[in-house]
Design a protein around this motif. Structure first.
Motif, PDB file in Angstrom:
ATOM      1  N   HIS A  97       0.809  -1.215   0.000  1.00 23.43           N
ATOM      2  CA  HIS A  97       0.000   0.000   0.000  1.00 23.43           C
ATOM      3  C   HIS A  97       0.844   1.267   0.000  1.00 23.43           C
ATOM      4  CE1 HIS A  97      -3.627  -2.399   0.696  1.00 23.43           C
ATOM      5  NE2 HIS A  97      -2.897  -3.087   1.553  1.00 23.43           N
ATOM      6  N   TYR A  98       2.146   1.130  -0.202  1.00 26.63           N
ATOM      7  CA  TYR A  98       2.987   2.304  -0.351  1.00 26.63           C
ATOM      8  C   TYR A  98       2.931   2.702  -1.815  1.00 26.63           C
ATOM      9  CZ  TYR A  98       6.979   5.459   0.083  1.00 26.63           C
ATOM     10  OH  TYR A  98       7.789   6.569   0.069  1.00 26.63           O
ATOM     11  N   PHE A  99       2.405   3.896  -2.092  1.00 26.17           N
ATOM     12  CA  PHE A  99       2.094   4.271  -3.470  1.00 26.17           C
ATOM     13  C   PHE A  99       3.308   4.180  -4.388  1.00 26.17           C
ATOM     14  CE2 PHE A  99      -1.285   7.322  -1.554  1.00 26.17           C
ATOM     15  CZ  PHE A  99      -2.110   6.242  -1.302  1.00 26.17           C
ATOM     16  N   ARG A 100       4.464   4.603  -3.904  1.00 28.23           N
ATOM     17  CA  ARG A 100       5.656   4.597  -4.756  1.00 28.23           C
ATOM     18  C   ARG A 100       6.120   3.174  -5.056  1.00 28.23           C
ATOM     19  NH1 ARG A 100       9.117   9.524  -1.885  1.00 28.23           N
ATOM     20  NH2 ARG A 100       7.883  11.247  -2.774  1.00 28.23           N
ATOM     21  N   THR A 101       6.006   2.297  -4.078  1.00 25.54           N
ATOM     22  CA  THR A 101       6.345   0.892  -4.331  1.00 25.54           C
ATOM     23  C   THR A 101       5.389   0.288  -5.340  1.00 25.54           C
ATOM     24  OG1 THR A 101       7.317   0.580  -2.139  1.00 25.54           O
ATOM     25  CG2 THR A 101       6.535  -1.394  -3.279  1.00 25.54           C
ATOM     26  N   GLU A 102       4.108   0.543  -5.153  1.00 26.80           N
ATOM     27  CA  GLU A 102       3.081   0.030  -6.056  1.00 26.80           C
ATOM     28  C   GLU A 102       3.331   0.489  -7.491  1.00 26.80           C
ATOM     29  OE1 GLU A 102      -1.757   0.143  -5.959  1.00 26.80           O
ATOM     30  OE2 GLU A 102      -0.668   1.948  -5.412  1.00 26.80           O
TER      31      GLU A 102
END
Length: 453
Positions: free
Chosen positions: A182-187
């Motif tokens: 749920h970490y936007f940058r990881t996603e």
């Protein structure tokens, strides 16, 4: 792993529930909170990890209330309630007469809830299967947030998987604490890798090099009570360092590779009995180092490297090597990117080929926000499948390391070894389930000697 790409769920919504794990909308009963629109929460396992989870659950939805708690220790349960009062105010807590303790107290706390309420499961991982099973099979429709990993051995994991089949049929919404999903940058970075920004993914690397956990012994505690108070130092409580601490980046690397391994071989274990200044003591099951090579069906590899020694160079991230460069991503990486070449050490000169545009976000908070949003909207939400896959992958590596053998996933799933055979009957005054010698030293696996069971 589902053959249906997760990207169709990720492109615009930011949601990360695995398609294969979601029940159909038609199977979800119309279950909502009570007439006052309040969702009551039972918090099971009141240690430090759970303290963060309950705060985030209460912050995720303003019409929530802590209604019951349960912990192995009565004092910790009472202190946990007071801590929530201190952070959220008395109006968000209504636990009068609903503070339970001992290892079966979770049943009483869960029984206090009504249809549409939520159970937060943050006990030591060895109890995850039996607590989730109790909630899934409860006569009430209760939703769940539970921490990772989902078990410490294969029999326990299978028990949880069976309970999840019940949860899916009942339409129970379930969130799991693999927050990096749920970490936007990881996603966004994982989507870019799967869309070809890195070229063909060739291999991945899981790193966690850090200092050791420190055993904090309470002289007036029994061995079992000390184990529960030091969950990261014992296999039956945490699953061991590989399973507990490296599962996030194992999960992310498999996500990038769009697959899970079929086998593993490894080396590692305990190389030091003591460290400077008493940092390490004999009476635990901590490992010092581990190296695992995971094998995928197409021949690709995922390599894991961990070390838990003081005074050493540290590293905490996941790397993905592709035909066009190398990505730095995962837990421990707040600003992921795709770089030219293969050099990934901090401080190295690297040419950035691609970076995510997403803002940084609090993934711990957002995993709860998304779960409670699904509950309010009566949307399907079940994150168990990819968490099961990540847990069994971590267990595969641990088993290969402990035995010194080449272990296949098919072989692993036949394992009958239970770290706590009497988990259902265990109470706070029970004997420890872990063998110790006459000097109080715990059993530690020995590669080449320890057998696969």
């Amino acid at each position: 792993m589902s053959t249906l790409s997760r990207r169709s769920f990720l492109k615009t919504s930011g949601l990360v529930a695995t398609a294969s794990a979601l029940p159909s909308l038609s199977s979800s009963p119309r279950v909502h909170a009570g007439e006052d629109n309040t969702i009551k929460i039972a918090w099971i396992g009141n240690g430090s990890r759970g303290g963060g989870a309950i705060r985030q659950a209460l912050n995720a939805d303003e019409n929530t209330k802590l209604y019951a708690v349960a912990d192995a220790f009565e004092a910790r349960a009472k202190n946990a309630v007071q801590s929530v009062i201190d952070t959220h105010g008395e109006d968000r807590v209504d636990c009068e007469g609903r503070i339970f303790h001992d290892l079966d107290g979770f049943k009483q706390a869960v029984d206090c809830l009504d249809d549409g309420d939520v159970v937060v499961l943050t006990t030591p991982q060895g109890f995850r299967p039996i607590t989730f099973e109790y909630v899934a099979n409860h006569k009430k429709h209760l939703n769940v947030f539970m921490e990772k990993p989902l078990g410490v051995d294969i029999p326990g994991l299978k028990r949880l998987m069976a309970a999840n089949e019940v949860a899916k049929k009942k339409g129970i919404q379930v969130g799991v604490g693999l927050n990096n999903r749920h970490y936007f940058r990881t996603e966004e970075t994982v989507n870019a890798i799967r869309d070809g920004k890195l070229g063909d993914v060739l291999t991945t690397w899981v790193y966690r090099l850090q200092g050791p956990h420190i055993l904090n012994v309470h002289e007036d505690f029994t061995p079992l009570q000390n184990e529960i108070s030091n969950i990261f130092c014992f296999d039956w409580t945490s699953g061991g360092f590989i399973v507990d601490a490296l599962i996030h980046n194992i999960d992310i690397c498999c996500w990038c590779m769009d697959d899970y391994p079929i086998a593993a071989f490894a080396s590692g274990g305990r190389i030091c009995d003591a460290h400077d200044k008493g940092v390490r003591r004999m009476q635990d099951q901590l490992i010092d180092c581990g190296a695992i090579e995971y094998v995928f069906k197409d021949g690709r590899r995922m390599n894991l490297h961990t070390r838990t020694l003081p005074n050493c160079w540290n590293m905490f991230q996941a790397n993905v090597q592709g035909a066009k460069g190398c990505a730095q991503v995962g837990e421990g990486v707040g600003d992921p990117a795709i770089y030219e070449g293969t050099e990934m050490r901090d401080g190295a000169t690297r040419k950035v080929l691609w970076k995510p545009e997403s803002p940084a976000n609090d993934s711990y908070q957002d995993e709860h926000r998304l779960l409670f949003k699904a509950i309010r909207n009566n949307d399907p939400w079940n994150e168990v499948q990819y968490a099961v896959d990540a847990t069994r992958t971590a267990l595969l590596g641990r088993t290969a390391m402990e035995t010194g053998q080449y272990i296949t996933m098919e072989q692993l799933m036949t394992s009958t070894k239970e770290l706590v055979p009497n988990i259902d009957d265990l109470r706070i005054d029970s004997e420890s389930p872990t063998p110790r010698d006459e000097n109080g030293n715990y059993w530690i696996a020995t590669p080449g000697v320890t057998k696969f069971e």
